[in-house]
Design an enzyme around this catalytic site. Sequence first.
Site, mmCIF file in Angstrom:
data_model
loop_
_atom_site.group_PDB
_atom_site.id
_atom_site.type_symbol
_atom_site.label_atom_id
_atom_site.label_comp_id
_atom_site.label_asym_id
_atom_site.label_seq_id
_atom_site.Cartn_x
_atom_site.Cartn_y
_atom_site.Cartn_z
ATOM 1 N N PHE A 116 2.384 39.808 86.682
ATOM 2 C CA PHE A 116 1.602 38.500 86.231
ATOM 3 C C PHE A 116 1.921 37.595 87.301
ATOM 4 C CE2 PHE A 116 2.513 40.903 82.449
ATOM 5 C CZ PHE A 116 1.406 41.017 81.722
ATOM 6 N N ARG B 54 1.212 34.975 90.149
ATOM 7 C CA ARG B 54 0.164 34.199 90.479
ATOM 8 C C ARG B 54 0.396 34.077 92.254
ATOM 9 N NH1 ARG B 54 1.819 28.620 88.363
ATOM 10 N NH2 ARG B 54 3.676 29.542 89.248
ATOM 11 N N CYS C 188 -8.313 39.300 91.211
ATOM 12 C CA CYS C 188 -7.885 39.908 89.923
ATOM 13 C C CYS C 188 -9.037 39.470 88.884
ATOM 14 C CB CYS C 188 -6.464 39.324 89.536
ATOM 15 S SG CYS C 188 -5.309 39.897 90.456
HETATM 16 P P1 NAD Z 1 -3.685 44.732 98.101
HETATM 17 O O1 NAD Z 1 -4.782 45.518 98.190
HETATM 18 O O2 NAD Z 1 -2.913 43.392 98.584
HETATM 19 O O3 NAD Z 1 -2.369 45.675 98.493
HETATM 20 C C1 NAD Z 1 -2.571 47.185 98.146
HETATM 21 C C2 NAD Z 1 -1.437 47.832 99.135
HETATM 22 O O4 NAD Z 1 -1.656 49.196 98.880
HETATM 23 C C3 NAD Z 1 -2.052 47.978 100.601
HETATM 24 O O5 NAD Z 1 -1.254 47.472 101.392
HETATM 25 C C4 NAD Z 1 -2.778 49.273 100.875
HETATM 26 O O6 NAD Z 1 -2.613 49.655 102.126
HETATM 27 C C5 NAD Z 1 -1.399 50.277 99.930
HETATM 28 N N1 NAD Z 1 -2.189 51.413 99.656
HETATM 29 C C6 NAD Z 1 -3.268 51.975 99.302
HETATM 30 N N2 NAD Z 1 -3.287 53.207 98.921
HETATM 31 C C7 NAD Z 1 -1.885 53.678 99.083
HETATM 32 C C8 NAD Z 1 -1.214 54.744 99.199
HETATM 33 N N3 NAD Z 1 -1.827 56.077 98.891
HETATM 34 N N4 NAD Z 1 -0.067 54.998 99.697
HETATM 35 C C9 NAD Z 1 0.688 53.736 100.173
HETATM 36 N N5 NAD Z 1 0.043 52.584 100.151
HETATM 37 C C10 NAD Z 1 -1.142 52.618 99.674
HETATM 38 O O7 NAD Z 1 -3.394 44.826 96.586
HETATM 39 P P2 NAD Z 1 -2.819 43.764 95.536
HETATM 40 O O8 NAD Z 1 -3.364 42.245 95.522
HETATM 41 O O9 NAD Z 1 -1.135 43.580 95.791
HETATM 42 O O10 NAD Z 1 -2.864 44.264 94.063
HETATM 43 C C11 NAD Z 1 -2.306 45.431 93.572
HETATM 44 C C12 NAD Z 1 -2.394 45.809 92.247
HETATM 45 O O11 NAD Z 1 -1.773 44.824 91.503
HETATM 46 C C13 NAD Z 1 -3.699 45.574 91.818
HETATM 47 O O12 NAD Z 1 -3.974 46.643 90.837
HETATM 48 C C14 NAD Z 1 -3.923 44.291 91.341
HETATM 49 O O13 NAD Z 1 -5.069 44.167 90.243
HETATM 50 C C15 NAD Z 1 -2.531 44.011 90.690
HETATM 51 N N6 NAD Z 1 -2.393 42.657 90.862
HETATM 52 C C16 NAD Z 1 -2.567 41.963 91.630
HETATM 53 C C17 NAD Z 1 -2.152 40.509 91.713
HETATM 54 C C18 NAD Z 1 -2.516 39.496 92.716
HETATM 55 O O14 NAD Z 1 -2.292 38.449 92.566
HETATM 56 N N7 NAD Z 1 -2.893 40.064 93.822
HETATM 57 C C19 NAD Z 1 -1.499 39.865 90.604
HETATM 58 C C20 NAD Z 1 -1.252 40.820 89.546
HETATM 59 C C21 NAD Z 1 -1.682 42.231 89.747
#
Ligand code: NAD
Length: 419
Positions: free
Chosen positions: A152, A154, A262
């Site tokens: 969660f 931000r 998100c």
């Molecule tokens: P992101 O794109 O910033 O990071 C994802 C990372 O995963 C990347 O560095 C990518 O290289 C890596 N990756 C992908 N496939 C992989 C694999 N097979 N092995 C190893 N690494 C791998 O994504 P994010 O913003 O951190 O979001 C991640 C999840 O969390 C999503 O589901 C998103 O909806 C959720 N989320 C994001 C936020 C936010 O504020 N960004 C907040 C809450 C939830």
Amino acid sequence: MRIAIIGTGYVGLPTGAGLAKLGHDVTCIDCDREKVEKLRAGQVTLFEEGLEELLKSGLESGRLTFTEDVAQGVKGAQIVMVAVGTPENPDTGEANLTYLFAAVKQLAQCLKDPVVVAVKSTVPVGTGDRVGALIRETNPAAQAEVISLPEFLREGYAVHDFFHPNRIVVGTQSKEARSLIRELYAPMEPSPKMLFVSRRSSEAIKYASNAFLAMKIHYINEMSDFCEAVQADIHEVARGMGEDTRIGLAFLRPGPGYGGSCFPKDTKALLHMAHKHGVELSLIRSTISGNAKRRELMAHKILDAVKDIPHPRIAVWGLAFKNGTDDCRESPAIGIVQHLIKRAGVTVTAYDPKAMDNARKLLGDSITYAPDKESAAQGAHVLAILTEWPEFAEADMSAIKKLMLEPSRVIDCRFLAKS
Ligand code: NAD
């Protein structure tokens, strides 16, 4: 405890660095070699206040390590968190689980000891079942308890939110997994509020929360249009509403609509899920379409201010989807700029304190990039403020207007500037 985190992005990196600070041994795994090398060298790969210091202290303590190798990274881990992206499938709106399942498959292949697999990525309800099935199918000997541990935090406050979560939702019926998660957060002070629910409820809580916040933003934006039409002040109205504790002041700022990685994708994924189950979510449907129109509306307001000028120069302040981050994914500012440059003769010069590199990846050479807010405003006919960075709120607007050409209009989509 020994923790592994697969995916070192906006969620995985602050979480990994934060857990190391709490005293756990954390290995962050990412398939992006360049990212891993930078992080190993103490260079942050995304902007978040306080993250660089947290990364460096984790590396120095030896409790935070980075690798591309899943087998090496998960060795001996009691909990493996999966925090890879779950982007929108642009054709259907549903969550694309390709990265998640690829990561889980790689993980399953190297599981030897009993482990809790905590899905941090935002995933459709029922995904935990599919993750469990995939692990059993890939490695029948694996002893993995799959739980939901939605995130969660931000963006813009990721480090703060890691250490001060307003709640931690844990989706599992397993007593052992629940006690392991309690142990994980035990060093956190003050102790976070923990909600133990079923895995499906946990997955649903994440979508229900994000969709509600998106709807609240859309609601105040509609009220802002209404107040403009009836000559009421939306800020006074928002305050008057928000002081009611049943409503609350948060998310009652009118603006160019929600964006980021998100809310846009999660509202669409929720709608897709509901549709699949024969449930109509009319509020969410209208939030999505209303929010999309908002960008166009803002672009029209900006273009209207220069409608008599054949070759208007438009200055843009802010490209990130909100302040405090360099993230431009689904940024309203980027969407508005894309609308602006569709008009023949328009040139745009933009500045953002942190998001220039990410914006350039999306907008390329279609606009000019300025090194600071003054250079962006220099020689512009209209200035549009699209991201609520404090440095824009603090700007001396009468000095800025002197740099601009007539009619030197300011369209403040974030209601920041002191005129
Ligand atoms: P992101 O794109 O910033 O990071 C994802 C990372 O995963 C990347 O560095 C990518 O290289 C890596 N990756 C992908 N496939 C992989 C694999 N097979 N092995 C190893 N690494 C791998 O994504 P994010 O913003 O951190 O979001 C991640 C999840 O969390 C999503 O589901 C998103 O909806 C959720 N989320 C994001 C936020 C936010 O504020 N960004 C907040 C809450 C939830």
